[in-house]
Design an enzyme around this catalytic site. Structure first.
Site, PDB file in Angstrom:
ATOM      1  NE  ARG A   1      28.821  32.929  31.204  1.00 22.65           N
ATOM      2  CZ  ARG A   1      27.509  32.759  31.044  1.00 22.65           C
ATOM      3  NH1 ARG A   1      26.679  33.263  31.956  1.00 22.65           N
ATOM      4  NH2 ARG A   1      27.038  32.106  30.013  1.00 22.65           N
TER       5      ARG A   1
ATOM      6  NE  ARG B   1      32.680  39.563  44.618  1.00 22.71           N
ATOM      7  CZ  ARG B   1      31.925  40.421  43.930  1.00 22.71           C
ATOM      8  NH1 ARG B   1      31.641  40.185  42.670  1.00 22.71           N
ATOM      9  NH2 ARG B   1      31.460  41.498  44.515  1.00 22.71           N
TER      10      ARG B   1
ATOM     11  CG  ASP C   1      31.332  38.006  39.472  1.00 18.08           C
ATOM     12  OD1 ASP C   1      30.698  37.528  38.519  1.00 18.08           O
ATOM     13  OD2 ASP C   1      31.241  37.579  40.640  1.00 18.08           O
TER      14      ASP C   1
END
Length: 251
Positions: A50, A197, A52
């Protein structure tokens, strides 16, 4: 039912991530619509991960099932590319064993994060512009300590639906691409939400001298997202590879 893998790429700029969202368009939604039109049947796809909002993929893999083992896969690939928007492209479609899951069968995933220390009109959309001096040697020293740990709660978005925050780290290093561009490559068996991140943002704090290597390790050990640095922007992050066992394909 025959299971198939779709190999695709996308520019995530205009999407609210990979996964279908109630209040925004996603890559998964676009792919499912294109596949449903192509096969004249409502289709669902499951991705290898998944990404972002705003994050890109030069290689994402998703699977779907269809009750026809004789699909013309080259024709399906071409048809999908005609229907999909310009920022999503399909490389090819392959048959796989019925027990192979795009997410759970993956052995590893690799991401790359791009930073630049100079202003350049043509990379602003896909790089994080950083100001001031950065000590990439120290950033690599800190990144190397990731291999000592398995629990990465400190770099995970809170209140997620995962059952464990354990990951096996396989690669984590900064390399210089040119005079002003550096790339962080990270590979693991799985990633938590926002993990890459958060790691990049914290490593940049090391590069700026705000956190030392020992402090970086302490952040990991505290298992508290609030102790780590701010997440790096999503626009400079790319999913670049997903690895599977070699025996999953069906001729």
């Amino acid at each position: 039912m025959q299971r198939y893998f779709i190999y695709l790429a996308y520019d995530g700029t205009n999407y609210h991530g990979w996964q279908i969202q109630p209040n925004g368009i996603s890559v998964q939604e676009c792919l499912e619509k294109a596949l449903s039109v192509s096969l004249r049947k409502e289709m669902r796809v499951i991705g290898a991960g998944r990404t972002d909002a705003g994050v890109h993929a030069s290689l994402m893999i998703a699977h779907f099932e269809f009750d026809d083992e004789s699909l013309d896969l080259d024709f399906l690939t071409e048809r999908l590319n005609r229907i999909l928007p310009p920022d999503i492209s399909v490389f090819h479609v392959k048959k796989v064993r019925s027990d192979v899951h795009a997410r759970f069968a993956a052995r590893s995933r690799t991401y790359k994060y791009y930073v630049t220390t100079a202003k350049y009109a043509f990379n602003r959309q896909y790089h994080w512009r950083l100001y001031g001096e950065l000590d990439f040697e120290k950033m690599n020293e800190a990144a190397a300590t990731l291999f000592r740990y398995a629990d990465f709660t400190s770099f995970s978005k809170v209140h997620t639906d995962v059952k464990t925050n354990l990951c096996e780290m396989m690669q984590a290093e900064w390399t210089q691409q040119d005079e002003t561009t550096w790339v962080f490559t990270i590979r693991a068996d799985r990633f938590l939400r926002n993990m890459v991140r958060a790691i990049v943002g914290t490593l940049v704090e090391v590069g700026r001298g705000k956190i030392d290597v020992a402090g970086f390790q302490k952040i990991i050990e505290q298992q508290d997202r609030g102790k780590a640095g701010t997440s790096a922007p999503g626009n400079a992050l790319f999913l670049v590879d997903v690895e599977y066992p070699e025996d999953i394909f069906v001729e």
